[in-house]
Scaffold this motif. Structure first.
Motif, PDB file in Angstrom:
ATOM      1  N   SER A  65       3.266  -7.785  -0.394  1.00 11.52           N
ATOM      2  CA  SER A  65       1.942  -7.165  -0.434  1.00 11.52           C
ATOM      3  C   SER A  65       1.390  -7.080   0.989  1.00 11.52           C
ATOM      4  O   SER A  65       1.891  -7.745   1.896  1.00 11.52           O
ATOM      5  CB  SER A  65       1.006  -8.012  -1.296  1.00 11.52           C
ATOM      6  OG  SER A  65       0.746  -9.250  -0.657  1.00 11.52           O
ATOM      7  N   PRO A  66       0.352  -6.291   1.193  1.00 12.65           N
ATOM      8  CA  PRO A  66      -0.275  -6.256   2.523  1.00 12.65           C
ATOM      9  C   PRO A  66      -0.738  -7.646   2.983  1.00 12.65           C
ATOM     10  O   PRO A  66      -0.637  -7.984   4.159  1.00 12.65           O
ATOM     11  CB  PRO A  66      -1.461  -5.303   2.331  1.00 12.65           C
ATOM     12  CG  PRO A  66      -1.046  -4.405   1.206  1.00 12.65           C
ATOM     13  CD  PRO A  66      -0.238  -5.287   0.290  1.00 12.65           C
ATOM     14  N   GLU A  67      -1.213  -8.471   2.042  1.00 14.46           N
ATOM     15  CA  GLU A  67      -1.655  -9.832   2.397  1.00 14.46           C
ATOM     16  C   GLU A  67      -0.475 -10.685   2.852  1.00 14.46           C
ATOM     17  O   GLU A  67      -0.593 -11.450   3.811  1.00 14.46           O
ATOM     18  CB  GLU A  67      -2.340 -10.509   1.195  1.00 14.46           C
ATOM     19  CG  GLU A  67      -3.609  -9.842   0.747  1.00 14.46           C
ATOM     20  CD  GLU A  67      -3.394  -8.635  -0.173  1.00 14.46           C
ATOM     21  OE1 GLU A  67      -4.355  -7.862  -0.353  1.00 14.46           O
ATOM     22  OE2 GLU A  67      -2.277  -8.442  -0.702  1.00 14.46           O
ATOM     23  N   CYS A  68       0.638 -10.558   2.161  1.00 11.85           N
ATOM     24  CA  CYS A  68       1.839 -11.297   2.549  1.00 11.85           C
ATOM     25  C   CYS A  68       2.316 -10.849   3.927  1.00 11.85           C
ATOM     26  O   CYS A  68       2.651 -11.673   4.777  1.00 11.85           O
ATOM     27  CB  CYS A  68       2.959 -11.087   1.535  1.00 11.85           C
ATOM     28  SG  CYS A  68       2.680 -11.871  -0.054  1.00 11.85           S
ATOM     29  N   ARG A  69       2.342  -9.548   4.125  1.00 13.50           N
ATOM     30  CA  ARG A  69       2.790  -9.000   5.410  1.00 13.50           C
ATOM     31  C   ARG A  69       1.917  -9.526   6.545  1.00 13.50           C
ATOM     32  O   ARG A  69       2.419  -9.925   7.594  1.00 13.50           O
ATOM     33  CB  ARG A  69       2.741  -7.480   5.356  1.00 13.50           C
ATOM     34  CG  ARG A  69       3.613  -6.816   6.354  1.00 13.50           C
ATOM     35  CD  ARG A  69       3.682  -5.329   6.107  1.00 13.50           C
ATOM     36  NE  ARG A  69       5.012  -4.917   6.508  1.00 13.50           N
ATOM     37  CZ  ARG A  69       5.452  -3.698   6.457  1.00 13.50           C
ATOM     38  NH1 ARG A  69       4.708  -2.749   5.978  1.00 13.50           N
ATOM     39  NH2 ARG A  69       6.660  -3.413   6.857  1.00 13.50           N
ATOM     40  N   ALA A  70       0.598  -9.569   6.325  1.00 16.31           N
ATOM     41  CA  ALA A  70      -0.332 -10.076   7.338  1.00 16.31           C
ATOM     42  C   ALA A  70      -0.123 -11.563   7.605  1.00 16.31           C
ATOM     43  O   ALA A  70      -0.410 -12.050   8.692  1.00 16.31           O
ATOM     44  CB  ALA A  70      -1.772  -9.811   6.911  1.00 16.31           C
ATOM     45  N   ALA A  71       0.415 -12.282   6.601  1.00 12.45           N
ATOM     46  CA  ALA A  71       0.666 -13.718   6.746  1.00 12.45           C
ATOM     47  C   ALA A  71       2.032 -14.002   7.374  1.00 12.45           C
ATOM     48  O   ALA A  71       2.442 -15.154   7.469  1.00 12.45           O
ATOM     49  CB  ALA A  71       0.567 -14.398   5.379  1.00 12.45           C
ATOM     50  N   GLY A  97       1.240 -13.452  -6.237  1.00  9.88           N
ATOM     51  CA  GLY A  97       0.804 -13.879  -4.915  1.00  9.88           C
ATOM     52  C   GLY A  97       1.960 -14.108  -3.967  1.00  9.88           C
ATOM     53  O   GLY A  97       3.109 -14.073  -4.369  1.00  9.88           O
ATOM     54  N   CYS A  98       1.642 -14.360  -2.721  1.00 10.98           N
ATOM     55  CA  CYS A  98       2.703 -14.575  -1.744  1.00 10.98           C
ATOM     56  C   CYS A  98       2.827 -16.040  -1.363  1.00 10.98           C
ATOM     57  O   CYS A  98       3.747 -16.412  -0.666  1.00 10.98           O
ATOM     58  CB  CYS A  98       2.485 -13.708  -0.503  1.00 10.98           C
ATOM     59  SG  CYS A  98       0.969 -14.027   0.395  1.00 10.98           S
ATOM     60  N   THR A  99       1.934 -16.869  -1.804  1.00 11.06           N
ATOM     61  CA  THR A  99       2.004 -18.284  -1.468  1.00 11.06           C
ATOM     62  C   THR A  99       1.761 -19.124  -2.716  1.00 11.06           C
ATOM     63  O   THR A  99       1.123 -18.675  -3.663  1.00 11.06           O
ATOM     64  CB  THR A  99       0.948 -18.645  -0.400  1.00 11.06           C
ATOM     65  OG1 THR A  99      -0.335 -18.307  -0.913  1.00 11.06           O
ATOM     66  CG2 THR A  99       1.194 -17.928   0.904  1.00 11.06           C
ATOM     67  N   SER A 102      -1.597 -19.260  -4.905  1.00  6.70           N
ATOM     68  CA  SER A 102      -1.866 -18.173  -5.840  1.00  6.70           C
ATOM     69  C   SER A 102      -1.247 -18.497  -7.191  1.00  6.70           C
ATOM     70  O   SER A 102      -1.829 -18.220  -8.231  1.00  6.70           O
ATOM     71  CB  SER A 102      -1.308 -16.850  -5.314  1.00  6.70           C
ATOM     72  OG  SER A 102      -1.983 -16.472  -4.159  1.00  6.70           O
TER      73      SER A 102
END
Length: 126
Positions: A65-71, A97-99, A102
């Motif tokens: 996801s964009p959030e994962c990519r940013a992380a 979620g990516c973490t 979540s």
């Protein structure tokens, strides 16, 4: 110029050539990363970049996801080093979620819904 790729918890180091993905640099040698589709869709080679510069090719938005990519989370098959990299293997993305936090939030939400469903009075004769 080759870049050195290391994996958290492993003494192994891999060398990637210009234009070579991090996963391709590891293929054929034992590593902590699993190999899946190699096209950015399955998420099996998901990693967190702990240190280093990189760019990414196309990846499934379902897996990254964009959030994962940013992380700093990416698929190793679409991760191209711009410097030496230190990676943490993550495997397939948890649902929602990516973490892990979540996943915990999803679990708590599911348990709350389940508790509401089971707080009903018993049916007559049950």
């Amino acid at each position: 110029m080759p870049h050195r790729i290391t994996i958290e918890g492993s003494a192994q180091a891999f060398s990637s050539q210009a234009g070579q993905s991090a996963l391709d640099a590891m293929v054929g040698r034992p590593s902590a990363l699993e190999v899946g589709c190699r096209s950015g869709g399955c998420g099996v080679c998901r990693v967190e970049v702990l240190h280093g510069d990189y760019h990414c090719g196309d990846m499934s938005a379902e897996q990254i996801s964009p959030e994962c990519r940013a992380a700093g989370i990416a698929l190793a098959c679409r991760l191209y080093p711009g410097s030496d990299l230190h990676l943490r293997p993550l495997g397939r993305r948890p649902r929602g979620g990516c973490t892990p936090p979540s996943d915990i939030a999803d679990l708590l939400s599911s348990l709350t819904r389940l508790a509401r469903c089971t707080d009903r009075p018993a049916a007559p004769g049950a």
